[in-house]
Design a protein around this motif. Sequence first.
Motif, PDB file in Angstrom:
ATOM      1  N   GLU A 402       0.831  -1.204   0.000  1.00 13.10           N
ATOM      2  CA  GLU A 402       0.000   0.000   0.000  1.00 13.10           C
ATOM      3  C   GLU A 402       0.871   1.263   0.000  1.00 13.10           C
ATOM      4  O   GLU A 402       0.582   2.231  -0.713  1.00 13.10           O
ATOM      5  CB  GLU A 402      -0.929   0.003   1.220  1.00 13.10           C
ATOM      6  CG  GLU A 402      -1.899   1.182   1.222  1.00 13.10           C
ATOM      7  CD  GLU A 402      -2.864   1.124   2.391  1.00 13.10           C
ATOM      8  OE1 GLU A 402      -3.675   2.070   2.524  1.00 13.10           O
ATOM      9  OE2 GLU A 402      -2.801   0.147   3.162  1.00 13.10           O
ATOM     10  N   VAL A 403       1.954   1.244   0.802  1.00  6.24           N
ATOM     11  CA  VAL A 403       2.862   2.387   0.825  1.00  6.24           C
ATOM     12  C   VAL A 403       3.488   2.587  -0.552  1.00  6.24           C
ATOM     13  O   VAL A 403       3.570   3.711  -1.063  1.00  6.24           O
ATOM     14  CB  VAL A 403       3.958   2.187   1.898  1.00  6.24           C
ATOM     15  CG1 VAL A 403       5.031   3.268   1.770  1.00  6.24           C
ATOM     16  CG2 VAL A 403       3.351   2.187   3.284  1.00  6.24           C
ATOM     17  N   ARG A 404       3.915   1.483  -1.159  1.00  5.38           N
ATOM     18  CA  ARG A 404       4.534   1.580  -2.488  1.00  5.38           C
ATOM     19  C   ARG A 404       3.544   2.131  -3.502  1.00  5.38           C
ATOM     20  O   ARG A 404       3.902   3.008  -4.321  1.00  5.38           O
ATOM     21  CB  ARG A 404       5.038   0.203  -2.926  1.00  5.38           C
ATOM     22  CG  ARG A 404       5.657   0.190  -4.339  1.00  5.38           C
ATOM     23  CD  ARG A 404       6.187  -1.190  -4.685  1.00  5.38           C
ATOM     24  NE  ARG A 404       5.176  -2.208  -4.532  1.00  5.38           N
ATOM     25  CZ  ARG A 404       4.193  -2.465  -5.401  1.00  5.38           C
ATOM     26  NH1 ARG A 404       4.098  -1.733  -6.506  1.00  5.38           N
ATOM     27  NH2 ARG A 404       3.317  -3.421  -5.178  1.00  5.38           N
ATOM     28  N   GLU A 405       2.315   1.660  -3.463  1.00  7.56           N
ATOM     29  CA  GLU A 405       1.320   2.129  -4.432  1.00  7.56           C
ATOM     30  C   GLU A 405       1.025   3.622  -4.244  1.00  7.56           C
ATOM     31  O   GLU A 405       0.877   4.360  -5.222  1.00  7.56           O
ATOM     32  CB  GLU A 405       0.034   1.302  -4.290  1.00  7.56           C
ATOM     33  CG  GLU A 405       0.196  -0.139  -4.765  1.00  7.56           C
ATOM     34  CD  GLU A 405      -1.008  -1.003  -4.421  1.00  7.56           C
ATOM     35  OE1 GLU A 405      -1.962  -0.451  -3.795  1.00  7.56           O
ATOM     36  OE2 GLU A 405      -1.003  -2.209  -4.747  1.00  7.56           O
ATOM     37  N   ARG A 406       0.960   4.062  -2.974  1.00  6.70           N
ATOM     38  CA  ARG A 406       0.707   5.483  -2.729  1.00  6.70           C
ATOM     39  C   ARG A 406       1.862   6.339  -3.265  1.00  6.70           C
ATOM     40  O   ARG A 406       1.640   7.374  -3.905  1.00  6.70           O
ATOM     41  CB  ARG A 406       0.543   5.722  -1.214  1.00  6.70           C
ATOM     42  CG  ARG A 406      -0.773   5.232  -0.630  1.00  6.70           C
ATOM     43  CD  ARG A 406      -1.908   6.199  -0.917  1.00  6.70           C
ATOM     44  NE  ARG A 406      -1.702   7.514  -0.311  1.00  6.70           N
ATOM     45  CZ  ARG A 406      -2.234   7.900   0.840  1.00  6.70           C
ATOM     46  NH1 ARG A 406      -2.999   7.060   1.546  1.00  6.70           N
ATOM     47  NH2 ARG A 406      -2.040   9.124   1.303  1.00  6.70           N
ATOM     48  N   LEU A 407       3.084   5.893  -3.029  1.00  7.12           N
ATOM     49  CA  LEU A 407       4.244   6.662  -3.476  1.00  7.12           C
ATOM     50  C   LEU A 407       4.394   6.616  -5.000  1.00  7.12           C
ATOM     51  O   LEU A 407       4.786   7.601  -5.626  1.00  7.12           O
ATOM     52  CB  LEU A 407       5.515   6.153  -2.806  1.00  7.12           C
ATOM     53  CG  LEU A 407       5.593   6.361  -1.288  1.00  7.12           C
ATOM     54  CD1 LEU A 407       6.921   5.836  -0.745  1.00  7.12           C
ATOM     55  CD2 LEU A 407       5.430   7.834  -0.929  1.00  7.12           C
ATOM     56  N   ALA A 410       2.035   9.041  -6.440  1.00  7.48           N
ATOM     57  CA  ALA A 410       2.467  10.421  -6.241  1.00  7.48           C
ATOM     58  C   ALA A 410       3.614  10.803  -7.169  1.00  7.48           C
ATOM     59  O   ALA A 410       3.674  11.932  -7.662  1.00  7.48           O
ATOM     60  CB  ALA A 410       2.894  10.632  -4.785  1.00  7.48           C
ATOM     61  N   THR A 411       4.520   9.864  -7.417  1.00  7.09           N
ATOM     62  CA  THR A 411       5.701  10.176  -8.225  1.00  7.09           C
ATOM     63  C   THR A 411       5.517   9.881  -9.708  1.00  7.09           C
ATOM     64  O   THR A 411       6.194  10.460 -10.554  1.00  7.09           O
ATOM     65  CB  THR A 411       6.917   9.382  -7.724  1.00  7.09           C
ATOM     66  OG1 THR A 411       6.630   7.966  -7.817  1.00  7.09           O
ATOM     67  CG2 THR A 411       7.234   9.730  -6.273  1.00  7.09           C
ATOM     68  N   GLY A 412       4.622   8.959 -10.030  1.00  8.81           N
ATOM     69  CA  GLY A 412       4.420   8.601 -11.424  1.00  8.81           C
ATOM     70  C   GLY A 412       5.466   7.663 -11.971  1.00  8.81           C
ATOM     71  O   GLY A 412       5.574   7.495 -13.185  1.00  8.81           O
ATOM     72  N   VAL A 413       6.267   7.031 -11.102  1.00  9.71           N
ATOM     73  CA  VAL A 413       7.280   6.069 -11.548  1.00  9.71           C
ATOM     74  C   VAL A 413       7.201   4.831 -10.680  1.00  9.71           C
ATOM     75  O   VAL A 413       6.720   4.875  -9.542  1.00  9.71           O
ATOM     76  CB  VAL A 413       8.705   6.672 -11.468  1.00  9.71           C
ATOM     77  CG1 VAL A 413       8.853   7.852 -12.414  1.00  9.71           C
ATOM     78  CG2 VAL A 413       9.048   7.089 -10.047  1.00  9.71           C
ATOM     79  N   ASP A 414       7.700   3.704 -11.221  1.00 11.07           N
ATOM     80  CA  ASP A 414       7.759   2.475 -10.450  1.00 11.07           C
ATOM     81  C   ASP A 414       8.896   2.556  -9.441  1.00 11.07           C
ATOM     82  O   ASP A 414       9.980   3.058  -9.747  1.00 11.07           O
ATOM     83  CB  ASP A 414       7.973   1.270 -11.369  1.00 11.07           C
ATOM     84  CG  ASP A 414       6.791   1.049 -12.306  1.00 11.07           C
ATOM     85  OD1 ASP A 414       5.662   1.443 -11.924  1.00 11.07           O
ATOM     86  OD2 ASP A 414       7.000   0.497 -13.409  1.00 11.07           O
ATOM     87  N   LEU A 415       8.658   2.026  -8.243  1.00 14.30           N
ATOM     88  CA  LEU A 415       9.629   2.154  -7.161  1.00 14.30           C
ATOM     89  C   LEU A 415      10.008   0.788  -6.602  1.00 14.30           C
ATOM     90  O   LEU A 415       9.194  -0.149  -6.600  1.00 14.30           O
ATOM     91  CB  LEU A 415       9.059   3.007  -6.021  1.00 14.30           C
ATOM     92  CG  LEU A 415       8.583   4.425  -6.359  1.00 14.30           C
ATOM     93  CD1 LEU A 415       7.929   5.063  -5.131  1.00 14.30           C
ATOM     94  CD2 LEU A 415       9.748   5.282  -6.836  1.00 14.30           C
ATOM     95  N   GLU A 416      11.241   0.700  -6.155  1.00 12.28           N
ATOM     96  CA  GLU A 416      11.656  -0.417  -5.318  1.00 12.28           C
ATOM     97  C   GLU A 416      11.545   0.053  -3.872  1.00 12.28           C
ATOM     98  O   GLU A 416      12.160   1.041  -3.498  1.00 12.28           O
ATOM     99  CB  GLU A 416      13.096  -0.834  -5.628  1.00 12.28           C
ATOM    100  CG  GLU A 416      13.278  -1.414  -7.026  1.00 12.28           C
ATOM    101  CD  GLU A 416      14.721  -1.801  -7.284  1.00 12.28           C
ATOM    102  OE1 GLU A 416      15.564  -1.594  -6.386  1.00 12.28           O
ATOM    103  OE2 GLU A 416      15.005  -2.313  -8.382  1.00 12.28           O
ATOM    104  N   MET A 417      10.749  -0.678  -3.065  1.00 10.47           N
ATOM    105  CA  MET A 417      10.369  -0.166  -1.756  1.00 10.47           C
ATOM    106  C   MET A 417      10.942  -1.010  -0.634  1.00 10.47           C
ATOM    107  O   MET A 417      10.911  -2.245  -0.672  1.00 10.47           O
ATOM    108  CB  MET A 417       8.835  -0.140  -1.638  1.00 10.47           C
ATOM    109  CG  MET A 417       8.308   0.349  -0.313  1.00 10.47           C
ATOM    110  SD  MET A 417       8.744   2.063   0.014  1.00 10.47           S
ATOM    111  CE  MET A 417       7.984   2.852  -1.401  1.00 10.47           C
ATOM    112  N   VAL A 418      11.503  -0.336   0.367  1.00 13.98           N
ATOM    113  CA  VAL A 418      11.915  -0.955   1.623  1.00 13.98           C
ATOM    114  C   VAL A 418      11.274  -0.147   2.747  1.00 13.98           C
ATOM    115  O   VAL A 418      11.432   1.083   2.799  1.00 13.98           O
ATOM    116  CB  VAL A 418      13.453  -0.959   1.781  1.00 13.98           C
ATOM    117  CG1 VAL A 418      13.821  -1.510   3.161  1.00 13.98           C
ATOM    118  CG2 VAL A 418      14.107  -1.774   0.685  1.00 13.98           C
ATOM    119  N   VAL A 419      10.548  -0.832   3.639  1.00 18.69           N
ATOM    120  CA  VAL A 419       9.901  -0.174   4.771  1.00 18.69           C
ATOM    121  C   VAL A 419      10.517  -0.720   6.053  1.00 18.69           C
ATOM    122  O   VAL A 419      10.526  -1.935   6.279  1.00 18.69           O
ATOM    123  CB  VAL A 419       8.380  -0.397   4.767  1.00 18.69           C
ATOM    124  CG1 VAL A 419       7.745   0.210   6.023  1.00 18.69           C
ATOM    125  CG2 VAL A 419       7.755   0.225   3.519  1.00 18.69           C
TER     126      VAL A 419
END
Length: 428
Positions: A402-407, A410-419
Amino acid sequence: MRLVQVFVPQDELDLVLETATAMGLDYAVTEETSRGEFEALVSVPVPPAAVEPFLSSLRTAGLDEDSYTVVTATETVVSNRTDELTGQFAGTRISREELQARAADLAPAASTYFILLVVSTAIATAGLLLDSAATIIGAMVVAPLMGPALAASVGVVVDDNGLATRGVGLQVAGLVVSVATAAAIGWTLRGTVLLPPGFDITTVPQITERITPNVLALFLALGSGVAGVVSLTRNVGSVLVGVAIAVALVPPAATAGLGIAWGHPMVVVTAGTLALVNLLSINLTALILLWVSGYRPDRSDRIQRAYGQLRSRIVVLLVAIGLLSVVLGGVTYGTYQTAAVEHDVKTELEAMSDDPAFGDLQFRESDVAYELVDVYTGGQPSVTVLVERPPGEREPSGFVDEVRERLEAATGVDLEMVVELVDTQRSG
């Protein structure tokens, strides 16, 4: 005021005196008694704007070109007659002959030039590695780059091929020497106790500034070129202008040298491009402004040739600047994209901290790993988020996604996410 002294060859005294009289100039004649080829010395006080018309009139009248004509600047003139002369010859720029002489003087002997350049580059390199703006600016006072830049342009507009060639040669050689000097210093210092273990030059702010050049950086070079011409033609502030020109050239050249020492091709390309664009821009503005200011060769039959050389050089400079500016534009766009991603991530995390959907979770910090090269190679930004939660509280199911999808939204790019979740207690 200027004092023009003409060493008059035999049988040409009347020619000189008639020319001065026709222009309304005062003069004094000193008889020559040295039994040489000159019969008299004529001294003529004139305003700066009258020097070039007077010398041109003497040539037109047929004054022997083998004679000596000396122009000297006067400290003080005590006379009520100067106001009339100044009003008759309005203007602030110096004569073509003075311009040519000053440009030649500003381009020092090769040995002096390269010694000062090596010293200034060494100081600037130390300033870059130490992240010291004061040290870098101090190094610019030593750098002798103003003279060659202006000498090359003056040589073109007055059709002095020797002066133009020397100016261009000193600039090109100087840029190469600056890069080589910084590379040698960087290679020598790398891995020594003078630098921290694992020292990365791309993390130093003063170096980062030169490897992420913005198109707006062109304003420094263009402004320096204009200021250089103004200081030369009006004889004001040449030291400070020389510092501005050196700032546009030496630090990026030194940064390119450090890129060679540390094996960073991207540093070499970006900093080298900035140095070249600045060098070409300074020459372009100097050429245009000198020609617009009215400087021409002393003989009318050479004006067309000088104009042809000027036009061809301007075209070459514009094309070169245009091609190199593509790199600057790419860096500007890439830098904007990386900064935009970081800004959007930070803004969205602040909004998520206030969102009731996440309860008492607080999004405190984020680290965005997104480099300029990633923008053009398709590399994904890597985002690390620190989340504080009260002890014993569990995060919602699918929280990281969910955090990755929100970010990403917001940014308009695919992200590699670490929480990173941290249980936190705070005392009032």
